[in-house]
Design a protein around this motif. Structure first.
Motif, PDB file in Angstrom:
ATOM      1  N   ASN A   1       0.745  -1.251   0.030  1.00 15.33           N
ATOM      2  CA  ASN A   1      -0.019   0.045  -0.010  1.00 15.33           C
ATOM      3  C   ASN A   1       0.980   1.211  -0.121  1.00 15.33           C
ATOM      4  OD1 ASN A   1      -2.290   1.731   0.231  1.00 15.33           O
ATOM      5  ND2 ASN A   1      -2.468   1.598   2.384  1.00 15.33           N
ATOM      6  N   ASN A   2       1.135   1.804  -1.103  1.00 14.20           N
ATOM      7  CA  ASN A   2       1.962   3.049  -1.410  1.00 14.20           C
ATOM      8  C   ASN A   2       1.235   4.195  -1.027  1.00 14.20           C
ATOM      9  OD1 ASN A   2       3.571   5.077  -2.184  1.00 14.20           O
ATOM     10  ND2 ASN A   2       3.854   4.415  -4.423  1.00 14.20           N
ATOM     11  N   LEU A   3       1.731   4.829   0.191  1.00 12.47           N
ATOM     12  CA  LEU A   3       1.173   5.796   0.621  1.00 12.47           C
ATOM     13  C   LEU A   3       1.953   7.185   0.281  1.00 12.47           C
ATOM     14  CD1 LEU A   3       0.852   4.369   4.179  1.00 12.47           C
ATOM     15  CD2 LEU A   3      -1.048   4.601   2.593  1.00 12.47           C
ATOM     16  N   ALA A   4       2.591   7.288  -1.000  1.00 13.03           N
ATOM     17  CA  ALA A   4       3.440   8.507  -1.192  1.00 13.03           C
ATOM     18  C   ALA A   4       2.273   9.534  -1.435  1.00 13.03           C
ATOM     19  CB  ALA A   4       4.239   8.237  -2.180  1.00 13.03           C
ATOM     20  N   LYS A   5       1.423   9.282  -2.328  1.00 11.11           N
ATOM     21  CA  LYS A   5       0.615  10.447  -2.726  1.00 11.11           C
ATOM     22  C   LYS A   5      -0.420  10.875  -1.605  1.00 11.11           C
ATOM     23  CE  LYS A   5      -0.124   8.755  -7.443  1.00 11.11           C
ATOM     24  NZ  LYS A   5      -0.897   8.411  -8.537  1.00 11.11           N
ATOM     25  N   GLN A   6      -0.542   9.939  -0.439  1.00 13.50           N
ATOM     26  CA  GLN A   6      -1.479  10.532   0.572  1.00 13.50           C
ATOM     27  C   GLN A   6      -0.606  11.206   1.395  1.00 13.50           C
ATOM     28  OE1 GLN A   6      -1.453   7.354  -0.759  1.00 13.50           O
ATOM     29  NE2 GLN A   6      -3.362   6.318  -0.109  1.00 13.50           N
ATOM     30  N   ASN A   7       0.833  11.261   1.566  1.00 12.69           N
ATOM     31  CA  ASN A   7       1.740  11.803   2.533  1.00 12.69           C
ATOM     32  C   ASN A   7       2.960  12.520   2.106  1.00 12.69           C
ATOM     33  OD1 ASN A   7       0.727  10.599   5.271  1.00 12.69           O
ATOM     34  ND2 ASN A   7       0.461   9.137   3.895  1.00 12.69           N
TER      35      ASN A   7
END
Length: 525
Positions: A486-492
């Motif tokens: 679950n890549n969270l780069a865009k959300q954070n």
């Protein structure tokens, strides 16, 4: 006492230390880490000691070995490449970048090395008293090309009984017997570095036979079964990573695929999509890999029995780890590959490949050379009856091979010097893990850092920023997602920027240290 660990109470001799290193072994290959391979001796060490669940290597053999024995990131001591600066397997450490034996020798320790070296310079020049340097890493059935005490070995006329994994422990036991006879009043450090289960996949026929049909179920099923056991053991709190059918070996050798024949496949496709010939070929390769791990465990059992015969088992601090994750590489080197020869014999040259490498690295993504969790995660077993009261407990603090040197120095009560041959020794990033020997505490650190062949990562707390070469950064919360699903780069985006700045800060610091000529300390008046 150091932390909560007794060091040498009542005038007892300082502890001995053995560090055992496997080569290209996956996180889930051992029974005690969820595997299906028979590893009773390592399982016993784990049951009588500690299992670290978040321990890391550097994703490659030579950087791991330099980092392990020095306490520095490999890039800081020229043992892995830095942008614009070079470094790597052929480069040399600075004079101040000493290895553990040099720090231990002034305190009465004798040091021994048995197996793979892959560090710059001669072994005895690094402070070891004896060495078997297995430079021949292309044929497990001959000693040709190896060195003993930095001199070429003359192989026996009849090598029909030779197998390198056995030879490693034969040499280690010989060293220990000599130590018991001549130096029983001194403690020892022994670095036992197996080549197994690194390619070529070479194993004894009787060991292969134990596993020949075990993996016909396929890598999909093996991953599911290993993951279920890991969950039962409480090792991990994550999902199982998805197979990545588009990700093959890190290096492209199309001619090797042709030489290996129609059974070879260089992608982890669904098992049901393979032909019968491919399924048998792949399952047999995994059987050989398993046989190599099984035999390594058997030989470790002989090493343990020697310690017991010497009366040194209780007072020996034993570590076990792997230098990187299992390998997706497929190549044919050295003597080539004879497709008519029995698979696993000297005339064959086989590599595990991305399918069963994914199974060996369960539940993580990617393989050796990548710095996603599959490339850098390793078991770490720590066993020391005289110094660690805990039995069969887990330790969840993140750790790294740079921590091994300071941990050993801390455990044996040796303070690292501040200079060497008149040169100041720079501060190193490694931290002692000794506080975690007594209880499951977090080792205080700012971050852990990786760079290898353009693959890069940083872990700060439970956050990990990671990218394959030329790919954008990915962000993961490892407290729940070590599968990196679950890549969270865009959300954070702010967290990405923060960790990227930290990664770049460490990169610049490593470049400066690698370039720097350390000034000599001022003379005392």
């Amino acid at each position: 006492m150091i932390g909560s660990v007794a060091i040498a109470a009542d005038g007892a001799k300082q502890p001995n230390v053995i560090f055992i290193l496997a080569d290209d072994m996956g996180y889930s290959d051992l029974g005690c880490y969820g595997g299906d391979i028979e590893t009773p001796n390592l399982d016993k060490l784990a049951a009588g000691g500690l299992k670290f669940t978040n321990f890391y290597n550097t994703a490659r053999c030579w950087p791991t070995r330099g980092a392990l024995l020095s306490g520095y990131y490999a890039q800081q001591i020229h043992r892995d490449a830095l942008p614009g600066l070079g470094g790597g397997g052929q480069a040399s450490r600075q004079n101040w970048a000493r290895l553990l034996p040099d720090y231990l020798k002034p305190h009465g320790y004798r040091s021994y090395h048995s197996g793979k070296w892959h560090i710059d310079g001669k072994v005895l020049d690094a402070g070891f008293d004896r060495s078997l340097d297995m430079r021949n890493q292309g044929n497990f059935f001959t000693a040709k090309g190896n060195f003993e005490d930095d001199k070429p070995v003359t192989p026996a006329a009849d090598e029909s009984g030779y197998y390198s994994t056995i030879a490693v422990v034969d040499h280690a036991i010989d060293c220990l017997k000599e130590h018991s006879d001549k130096y029983a009043d001194q403690p020892f450090f022994h670095y036992v570095a197996f080549i197994a289960p690194h390619f070529p996949l070479h194993a004894l026929p009787e060991d292969i036979a134990k596993y020949r049909d075990n993996y016909l179920k396929g890598w999909d099923k093996v991953r599911e079964e290993r993951f279920a056991r890991q969950r039962e053991l409480g090792l991990l709190h994550t999902s199982l990573s998805a197979l990545e059918p588009e990700v093959g070996p890190p290096y492209d050798f199309p001619e090797a695929i042709k030489k290996l024949g129609p059974g070879e496949i260089n992608r982890p496709l669904p098992w049901t999509e393979l032909t019968d010939e491919q399924r048998r070929f792949q399952a047999t390769k995994m059987a050989i890999h398993a046989a190599m791990v099984d035999r390594m465990d058997h030989e470790i059992g002989r090493l343990v029995e020697q310690l017991k015969a010497m009366g040194e088992y209780e007072n020996t601090l034993i570590f076990f780890a792997s230098d990187n994750g299992a390998s997706a590489e497929i190549m044919v080197r050295h003597g080539g590959h004879d497709p008519s020869a029995p698979m696993g014999s000297a005339a064959s040259y086989l590599c595990l490949g991305p399918g069963f490498s994914s199974a060996a690295n369960t539940p993580f993504r990617r393989h050796k050379t990548w710095v996603h969790e599959g490339g850098i995660s390793t078991p770490l077993i720590v066993h020391w009856p005289a110094g660690i009261k805990a039995k069969g407990e887990l330790r969840n603090t993140p750790g790294h091979v740079v921590d091994i040197a300071p941990t050993i120095l801390d455990a044996v009560g040796v303070e690292k010097p501040t200079e060497w041959d008149g040169e100041a020794i720079p501060a190193a990033p490694g931290k002692s893990l000794v506080p975690a020997f007594g209880e499951d505490v977090a080792i205080d650190r700012d971050f852990l850092w990786w760079l290898h062949e353009g693959n890069r990562a940083i872990r700060a707390g439970d956050w990990k920023l990671v990218a394959a070469k030329d790919d954008p950064w990915e962000l993961y919360d490892l407290s729940v997602d070590r599968a990196e699903s679950n890549n969270l780069a865009k959300q954070n985006p702010e967290k990405v920027k923060e960790l990227e700045a930290l990664w770049n800060q460490q990169l610049e610091a490593s470049i400066e240290l690698a370039k720097k000529t350390v000034k000599k300390p001022a003379k005392k008046k």
